[in-house]
Design a protein around this motif. Structure first.
Motif, PDB file in Angstrom:
ATOM      1  N   GLU A  17       0.820  -1.209   0.000  1.00 23.74           N
ATOM      2  CA  GLU A  17       0.000   0.000   0.000  1.00 23.74           C
ATOM      3  C   GLU A  17       0.855   1.260   0.000  1.00 23.74           C
ATOM      4  O   GLU A  17       0.561   2.229  -0.707  1.00 23.74           O
ATOM      5  CB  GLU A  17      -0.931  -0.002   1.216  1.00 23.74           C
ATOM      6  N   LEU A  18       1.928   1.234   0.785  1.00 29.40           N
ATOM      7  CA  LEU A  18       2.826   2.382   0.826  1.00 29.40           C
ATOM      8  C   LEU A  18       3.487   2.618  -0.529  1.00 29.40           C
ATOM      9  O   LEU A  18       3.585   3.760  -0.996  1.00 29.40           O
ATOM     10  CB  LEU A  18       3.885   2.179   1.913  1.00 29.40           C
ATOM     11  N   ALA A  19       3.887   1.546  -1.203  1.00 31.82           N
ATOM     12  CA  ALA A  19       4.488   1.679  -2.535  1.00 31.82           C
ATOM     13  C   ALA A  19       3.475   2.239  -3.524  1.00 31.82           C
ATOM     14  O   ALA A  19       3.816   3.095  -4.361  1.00 31.82           O
ATOM     15  CB  ALA A  19       5.013   0.328  -3.007  1.00 31.82           C
ATOM     16  N   GLN A  20       2.239   1.795  -3.441  1.00 31.20           N
ATOM     17  CA  GLN A  20       1.191   2.288  -4.343  1.00 31.20           C
ATOM     18  C   GLN A  20       0.936   3.779  -4.128  1.00 31.20           C
ATOM     19  O   GLN A  20       0.855   4.557  -5.090  1.00 31.20           O
ATOM     20  CB  GLN A  20      -0.104   1.488  -4.111  1.00 31.20           C
ATOM     21  N   VAL A  21       0.834   4.200  -2.866  1.00 30.98           N
ATOM     22  CA  VAL A  21       0.600   5.614  -2.565  1.00 30.98           C
ATOM     23  C   VAL A  21       1.784   6.455  -3.038  1.00 30.98           C
ATOM     24  O   VAL A  21       1.609   7.541  -3.616  1.00 30.98           O
ATOM     25  CB  VAL A  21       0.353   5.803  -1.043  1.00 30.98           C
ATOM     26  N   THR A  22       2.991   5.956  -2.834  1.00 31.28           N
ATOM     27  CA  THR A  22       4.188   6.691  -3.271  1.00 31.28           C
ATOM     28  C   THR A  22       4.201   6.843  -4.785  1.00 31.28           C
ATOM     29  O   THR A  22       4.470   7.927  -5.309  1.00 31.28           O
ATOM     30  CB  THR A  22       5.457   5.958  -2.797  1.00 31.28           C
ATOM     31  N   ARG A  23       3.874   5.766  -5.511  1.00 35.58           N
ATOM     32  CA  ARG A  23       3.841   5.839  -6.983  1.00 35.58           C
ATOM     33  C   ARG A  23       2.821   6.862  -7.467  1.00 35.58           C
ATOM     34  O   ARG A  23       3.101   7.656  -8.365  1.00 35.58           O
ATOM     35  CB  ARG A  23       3.501   4.472  -7.561  1.00 35.58           C
TER      36      ARG A  23
END
Length: 154
Positions: A17-23
């Motif tokens: 989820e953190l990677a998705q939000v960062t992207r």
């Protein structure tokens, strides 16, 4: 043990989820910056087009003013020469000035007899190879040699 497996699954889910939000955040920021750059480029292009027309109108005005007292061909020739001179000066102002890397072509080097390195033809501005030293590496400098003992033997 089973409880740790559950926490490991939660950690993986949190990282995803953190990677998705960062992207998404990075993509939104890049889109915003690209939009600003496109707007700025369009304004510069419009400014250049308007300046071109203003320059043409100015050249026409100069030609017509000269034509009041001269033959038409002479007025056109003088206007063309003025525009060519301005173009030449602008071209010279746009050319990059060669910068001297640290330790080369300074006044101190010229005092000690070293010649500044010569750049490659074409005005590239920087030397693609290191400057040549005034003496061979390891050789004594002329001020360090003893005229009484030219071969440095004791």
């Amino acid at each position: 043990m089973k409880r740790l497996d559950h926490l490991e699954h939660l950690d993986k889910q949190l990282v995803d989820e953190l990677a998705q939000v960062t992207r998404e955040t990075v993509r939104d920021e890049l889109h915003r910056q690209a939009r600003q750059q496109r707007r700025k480029a369009a304004l510069y292009a419009a400014s250049g087009a308007v300046a071109l027309y203003a320059g043409a109108a100015l050249a026409l005005t100069v030609g017509l003013a000269l034509a009041a007292g001269l033959p038409d061909w002479a007025a056109a020739l003088i206007t063309a020469v003025i525009l060519a001179a301005i173009a030449y000066l602008l071209r010279g102002a746009a050319r990059p000035r060669p910068e001297h890397p640290a330790g080369t072509a300074t006044g101190e080097d010229r005092v000690h007899g070293a010649t500044p390195p010569v750049g490659p033809p074409g005005g590239l501005g920087s030397v693609p190879y290191p400057p040549m030293p005034p003496t061979a590496p390891g050789a004594p400098r002329p001020e360090e040699t003893d005229p009484e003992n030219p071969h440095h033997r004791a």
